[in-house]
Design an enzyme around this catalytic site. Sequence first.
Site, PDB file in Angstrom:
ATOM      1  N   HIS A 157      12.969 -16.378   3.458  1.00  0.00           N
ATOM      2  CA  HIS A 157      11.549 -15.868   2.504  1.00  0.00           C
ATOM      3  C   HIS A 157      10.567 -17.058   2.804  1.00  0.00           C
ATOM      4  CE1 HIS A 157      12.663 -11.142   3.352  1.00  0.00           C
ATOM      5  NE2 HIS A 157      13.350 -11.621   2.354  1.00  0.00           N
TER       6      HIS A 157
ATOM      7  N   ASP B 164       4.548 -11.792   2.813  1.00  0.00           N
ATOM      8  CA  ASP B 164       6.049 -11.043   3.611  1.00  0.00           C
ATOM      9  C   ASP B 164       5.489  -9.478   3.148  1.00  0.00           C
ATOM     10  OD1 ASP B 164       8.717 -10.154   2.606  1.00  0.00           O
ATOM     11  OD2 ASP B 164       8.900 -12.418   3.283  1.00  0.00           O
TER      12      ASP B 164
END
Length: 492
Positions: free
Chosen positions: A16, A127
Amino acid sequence: MKKAEVVFIPAPAMGHIVALVEVAKLLVRRDDRLSATVFIMHPTLDPTTTKYSESLTASTLPDRMRVINFPNIESISESIAPEPKGRSWLTSLIEGQKPHVKEYVSRIRTQSELSPESPQVAGFVFDTFVIGMRDAANEFGVPWYVFSASGAAFIGFMLHFQVLHDEQGVDLTEFKNSDAELNFPSLANPLPAKLWPSFLFEKEMITAFIEHTRILTEARGILVNTFVEFESHAVNSLSDGKTPPVYPVGPIVKQVGDGRDLRSNESDNYRDIMEWLDDQPPSSVMFLCFGSWGSFSEKQVTEIAFALEHSGHRFLWSLRKPSQIQKGEAESPSDYENFQEILPEGFLDRTTKMGKVIGWAPQVDILAHPAVGGFASHCGWNSTLESVRFGVPVAAWPLYAEQHLNAFQMVVDLGLAVEIKMDYRKDFYDDNEMMVGSDDIIKAINLVMEQESETRKKVKEMSSVSEKTLKPGGASFSSLGRLIEDMMSNIS
């Protein structure tokens, strides 16, 4: 000229962080009006993220971009499994770091007020797993966007899962151990329930997942690490008038050579691996790597070893030691001190001329090497994009999370992969592990290594498209332009 600052907050996991850092680089390199600040939270799911974030110095970043490592919060565990029983650790981390977000963003705000030349905050990019931070954006009155490190098909899966629950009143727990197949608009074929993420068969996790999806729809826009030509069906399904605008900005993959300094002993390992590959014929090596959480029991390792020894193909195998359970939590897999302790007796001697067993693997560099002809993968989204980007067909062996859906899409919807075992499940909290026999592994290896196969041809074609889409005239290039204009419209 108006100048804008965009604040990025990735989830504290390697895949990520890397992906969102690359998106930030894309934005600032594309438009001189933009600056980017990436906040990296600790603790991390993967200890290599600390080394990676430390490597992001000013000299390695584009102008107008900076990375800020938030201080560690000691009270939160340093390790967690990919499918924890609950997500309170991440909620606690987000709550604990909100003051730091507000402090830094306030400084940017103050600077822009004092100096007209300084950029104004134009937006936050969170995110998917840290949209709990949206309170901070709302407090500043600044729009926020979501970045998905998964594909468009999984975003569509989330949204339709919510529809099934909220609008159709379906009891989704009934599908546990079911052979049922359901239609999801983001997939071209009905998806078997046994390929859903396993945590979605627990009532409390369904509730959290649905609530998370509801919040997702509040975003100003959704950035997805994909490209239209690859996931055209999924991307088109999200243009339904209900979903926030979707911006496919991928494929965002690590650059060749990016990860060489993550470990102190890595440079020697790296050189050893690449020199071995240099000695192999083109497209002759089967590469096996199952991500930072990918590991298997001794019995399963024996089946894989037998398959590799008898497949007749050269191989490069990234073999990791299984997670250790500490205080009820799973620590990430580590490297073996000695492969003899896990591999069948004599395996290394018998295969010394045809294969190589390694621990940590510089995956992107390996996939980019011309000697590699096939990739046995867990189908994590980053790995999926890397296989497409470098034109290497996949033998799909998903382990957890949304990897089963990714594998289904690659094998059934797109024909870019072959199956090893799509409904394989691995439980990080006990020893329940399905077994895949060597015959099934050999069959998949032979299929994926077939030089004239339709699968290989399709992957090579998609690889060519993936290179063009981020360049002027490409779909992702245009999508990024639309995103930038939307962000610029947020400032006065």
